[in-house]
Write a protein that holds these residues in place. Structure first.
Motif, short mmCIF file in Angstrom:
data_model
loop_
_atom_site.label_atom_id
_atom_site.label_comp_id
_atom_site.label_asym_id
_atom_site.label_seq_id
_atom_site.Cartn_x
_atom_site.Cartn_y
_atom_site.Cartn_z
N ALA A 272 105.87 37.25 90.16
CA ALA A 272 104.91 36.19 90.49
C ALA A 272 105.59 34.83 90.56
CB ALA A 272 103.79 36.18 89.45
N ASN A 273 106.40 34.50 89.55
CA ASN A 273 106.96 33.16 89.47
C ASN A 273 108.07 32.90 90.48
OD1 ASN A 273 107.25 30.54 88.14
ND2 ASN A 273 109.20 31.33 87.38
N TYR A 274 108.99 33.85 90.61
CA TYR A 274 110.19 33.59 91.41
C TYR A 274 110.10 34.08 92.85
CZ TYR A 274 112.16 32.55 86.83
OH TYR A 274 112.40 32.01 85.58
N GLU A 275 109.12 34.94 93.15
CA GLU A 275 109.03 35.48 94.51
C GLU A 275 107.70 35.17 95.20
OE1 GLU A 275 111.52 36.73 96.04
OE2 GLU A 275 112.92 37.09 94.40
N ALA A 276 106.59 35.33 94.49
CA ALA A 276 105.29 35.25 95.14
C ALA A 276 104.75 33.82 95.27
CB ALA A 276 104.28 36.12 94.39
N LEU A 277 105.05 32.98 94.28
CA LEU A 277 104.53 31.62 94.32
C LEU A 277 105.40 30.72 95.19
CD1 LEU A 277 103.26 30.78 90.71
CD2 LEU A 277 101.92 31.03 92.79
N ARG A 278 104.90 30.37 96.33
CA ARG A 278 105.58 29.47 97.26
C ARG A 278 104.62 28.35 97.60
NH1 ARG A 278 107.61 31.96 102.93
NH2 ARG A 278 105.41 31.72 103.47
N PHE A 279 105.12 27.11 97.62
CA PHE A 279 104.23 25.98 97.89
C PHE A 279 103.62 26.09 99.28
CE2 PHE A 279 106.98 23.73 94.64
CZ PHE A 279 106.00 23.73 93.66
N SER A 280 102.46 25.49 99.43
CA SER A 280 101.77 25.51 100.72
C SER A 280 102.64 24.86 101.79
CB SER A 280 100.42 24.78 100.60
OG SER A 280 100.64 23.42 100.29
N ASN A 281 102.38 25.17 103.02
CA ASN A 281 103.22 24.72 104.12
C ASN A 281 103.37 23.20 104.20
OD1 ASN A 281 104.82 25.53 106.51
ND2 ASN A 281 103.25 24.35 107.62
N PRO A 282 102.29 22.40 104.04
CA PRO A 282 102.47 20.94 104.09
C PRO A 282 103.41 20.42 102.99
CG PRO A 282 100.15 21.51 104.35
CD PRO A 282 100.85 22.77 103.96
N ILE A 283 103.27 20.95 101.76
CA ILE A 283 104.13 20.51 100.65
C ILE A 283 105.56 20.96 100.89
CG2 ILE A 283 104.63 20.85 98.19
CD1 ILE A 283 101.60 21.03 97.73
N LEU A 284 105.73 22.22 101.29
CA LEU A 284 107.07 22.77 101.51
C LEU A 284 107.79 22.04 102.63
CD1 LEU A 284 108.72 25.05 100.22
CD2 LEU A 284 107.97 26.54 102.09
N THR A 285 107.07 21.71 103.68
CA THR A 285 107.68 21.04 104.83
C THR A 285 108.19 19.65 104.44
OG1 THR A 285 106.25 22.22 106.38
CG2 THR A 285 107.28 20.19 107.17
N SER B 117 99.25 16.81 91.33
CA SER B 117 99.94 18.10 91.36
C SER B 117 100.71 18.30 92.66
CB SER B 117 98.93 19.24 91.16
OG SER B 117 98.42 19.23 89.84
N ARG B 118 100.17 17.85 93.76
CA ARG B 118 100.87 17.98 95.04
C ARG B 118 102.11 17.07 95.07
NH1 ARG B 118 95.82 17.99 99.43
NH2 ARG B 118 94.24 18.73 97.93
N MET B 119 101.97 15.87 94.50
CA MET B 119 103.12 14.96 94.43
C MET B 119 104.20 15.55 93.52
SD MET B 119 102.55 12.19 96.30
CE MET B 119 103.04 10.58 95.70
N ALA B 120 103.78 16.17 92.42
CA ALA B 120 104.73 16.81 91.51
C ALA B 120 105.43 17.99 92.20
CB ALA B 120 104.02 17.28 90.25
N ALA B 121 104.71 18.69 93.07
CA ALA B 121 105.30 19.82 93.79
C ALA B 121 106.39 19.35 94.75
CB ALA B 121 104.21 20.57 94.56
N ILE C 76 97.86 23.96 97.07
CA ILE C 76 99.16 23.77 96.43
C ILE C 76 100.10 24.93 96.74
CG2 ILE C 76 100.35 23.57 94.20
CD1 ILE C 76 97.90 22.15 93.12
N TYR C 77 99.58 26.16 96.77
CA TYR C 77 100.41 27.33 97.03
C TYR C 77 99.98 28.03 98.31
CZ TYR C 77 101.83 26.65 92.18
OH TYR C 77 102.32 26.12 91.00
N ASP C 78 100.91 28.77 98.87
CA ASP C 78 100.64 29.58 100.07
C ASP C 78 99.89 30.83 99.61
OD1 ASP C 78 100.71 31.29 102.28
OD2 ASP C 78 102.64 30.49 102.96
N GLU C 79 98.58 30.81 99.73
CA GLU C 79 97.73 31.88 99.20
C GLU C 79 97.98 33.21 99.89
OE1 GLU C 79 92.95 32.75 98.79
OE2 GLU C 79 93.68 30.71 98.45
N GLU C 80 98.11 33.20 101.20
CA GLU C 80 98.33 34.45 101.94
C GLU C 80 99.67 35.09 101.55
OE1 GLU C 80 98.58 36.07 106.59
OE2 GLU C 80 98.17 33.95 106.15
#
Length: 560
Positions: free
Chosen positions: A289-302, A447-451, A202-206
């Motif tokens: 954490a909320n506004y800077e570090a948490l970014r959706f994973s690349n497939p979801i974001l794309t 959760s991925r659909m909600a993202a 769901i999130y970009d872990e790296e």
């Protein structure tokens, strides 16, 4: 001790013990009639009635027994009445307690469609600005190294997408405050959302780890030499059962000593286990954490950004601006609300089954009383698609407005969605914007659909929330963070709407006037500062954002 009689006697004196004399012997009217030669009452019933009348006239205290006498008289009367036909008493429902929105739509539809007075509503909807300037993000990352860790913290994030997001951000704040190493949170599988996704899906872990590298140590796994002490079984690790909304001082005074002793602790469940109010250092970590570090994973974001681009293309007639609506009219939401709509007996059967399926016995406990009318009057009923359409048309958005609908599967969708599509033919959902092949990797993961929905709603010109919950609360704050402190969000007053939808006398012009007032109120509430007990995830000002004066902003603009 004698009873004290507060009622005065006919002579004006009170007597604590002497019984009153016979009312008949003292009655002047009785003496007068005897002297006048009128015949005295002969039958027992007449005598009793005469005595009673005399007592009522002379002894005011007897009125204390009036209710008893009334009931006795009613019982006597009821004994002479036949109850072969029992009258049915119908109570008129309170205004606003019944779902009559379809009737309102039928009444105002013609006038609504011919109304051309709205103009370019989507470009003029936001007029309010904060006095003295705007707000800009000012969450700074640390540039210094971290001291040696006090141990590892493992948390289980429960709930849906945004409840899990709360857990992640709070875990970052607690770990940073206790100088602990945070293990990438584990997502607890929930029987309602039924999404087995892991953090990295769901999130970009790296990106998450690197963004927080100088503020909190984060690892994906616990070292083997520590887990060896617990037979490599996480259930053997000491688990804290922390009360909801605990203060950060509790973690320092109670959790930290155990962490130093064990070098690893587990906290499960972890949703809402940290108070909204905390020292600035803790709030800074939450913001980061909320506004800077948490970014959706690349497939979801794309895919999300692709759908945003498509919505803007479809909204070319409005300069690429579109409205996003979070609609909660799925079967489980309607069932949980206990509200009654216009589906008749079939709706009742469906809702009873859904309640039993999702919340076995909760709504059928002995003694539990459900009042759908009171729920509607209190503004707790989910808005139907038809009601959303009426609200938006009343606020000045016409048929040329592009709408993105963020929702699960709408209950009785074909019938419920028909009027909304009539009012807004350019309406889109992710299923309409994306191909089946594009959605296939996310189809069975709520959760991925909600993202994906979250991403499209985040970048809309207007966001409309129709029901409470974590999804709109997080979007409210995230949009404020992106749009200079203004949420650009319409929050309808559902208590007022219940009365308006159920008003048989209201016309289109009057309804529209009320909706424009509601829109203006949402604009004025776009910029709000966090108060005590408010969530930093909905109100980022002033903990995550800094105010920029208009004069300073103009100077910096002219300097560049």
């Amino acid at each position: 001790m004698h009873a004290y009689n507060r009622l005065a006697s006919s002579s004006g004196h009170t007597s604590p013990s002497s019984p009153p004399s016979s009312p008949l012997s003292r009655s002047p009217r009785s003496r007068q009639r005897s002297k006048s030669g009128r015949p005295a009452p002969k039958t027992l019933a007449q005598r009793l009635a005469w005595i009673l009348l005399s007592v009522l006239l002379k002894r005011q205290g007897i009125f204390l027994f009036a209710p008893l006498l009334y009931i006795s008289g009613m019982l006597f009367y009821m004994g002479t009445v036949s109850f072969d036909v029992v009258p049915v008493i119908k109570h008129k429902p309170s205004p606003g307690s019944v779902y009559r929105s379809p009737q309102l739509y039928a009444k105002v539809r013609t006038e609504m469609d011919s109304d051309s007075s709205s103009g370019d509503a989507i470009s003029t909807v936001w007029k309010h600005s904060y006095k003295g300037g705007e707000w800009r993000p000012c969450t700074n990352m640390s540039s210094e190294g971290l001291p040696e860790s006090n141990g590892y913290i493992f948390v289980e994030a429960n709930g849906g997408l945004n409840q899990q997001r709360t857990s992640i951000c709070n875990a970052v704040a607690v770990a940073g405050y206790l100088n602990a190493t945070l293990v990438i949170p584990n997502f607890h599988f929930h029987s309602i959302w039924r999404d087995p996704s892991k953090f990295g899906e769901i999130y970009d872990e790296e990106y998450f780890v690197n963004t927080l590298a100088n503020d909190v140590q984060i690892v994906s796994t616990i070292p083997g030499y520590i887990m060896e002490r617990f037979d490599y079984n996480m259930s053997n690790v000491y688990n804290f059962r922390i009360k909801a909304w605990s203060s950060i001082q509790y973690y320092r005074d109670t959790v930290l000593p155990k962490l130093l002793e064990e070098k690893i602790i587990r906290i499960s469940p972890f949703a809402n286990r940290l108070s909204f109010d905390a020292p600035p250092a803790v709030q800074r970590l939450r913001c980061l954490a909320n506004y800077e570090a948490l970014r959706f994973s690349n497939p979801i974001l794309t895919l999300g950004e692709t759908l945003v681009s498509r919505m803007k293309s479809l909204s070319a007639n409005n300069s690429g601006k579109y409205i996003s609506v979070h609609l909660r009219f799925e079967e489980d939401m309607v069932a949980f609300s206990c509200c009654v709509y216009d589906g008749g007996e079939q709706e009742k059967v469906d809702m009873d089954a859904a309640r039993e399926r999702g919340w076995k016995g909760k709504f059928t406990k002995p003694g539990r009383v459900i009042r759908p009318g009171a729920i509607r009057l209190n503004g707790k009923c989910p808005l139907t698609p038809l009601e959303v359409g009426l609200v938006l048309r009343g606020m000045g958005f016409d048929k040329s407005t592009s709408i993105y609908l963020a929702s699960g599967r709408i209950y009785d969708s074909e019938r419920q969605m028909a009027p909304l599509l009539e009012m807004f033919p350019l309406l889109q959902t992710k299923d309409m914007l994306a191909s089946a092949e594009e959605l296939a990797p996310f189809q069975n993961y709520s959760s991925r659909m909600a993202a994906i929905d979250y991403t499209v709603c985040l970048h809309s010109e207007v966001f409309v929330t129709t029901q409470g919950g974590n999804f709109p609360h997080f979007l409210l704050g995230h949009r404020r963070y992106l749009y200079n402190g203004h949420s650009r969000t319409i929050r309808p007053d559902k208590r007022k709407l219940a009365l308006l939808f159920d008003n048989p006398n209201i016309g289109w012009k009057s309804f529209k006037r009320q909706m424009l007032s509601m829109r203006s109120h949402s604009d004025s509430k776009g910029i709000e500062l966090k108060r005590p007990n408010d969530s930093i995830y909905s109100f980022p000002c002033p903990d995550c954002m800094c105010k920029v004066n208009k004069t300073e902003d103009s100077r910096s603009s002219s300097g560049t």
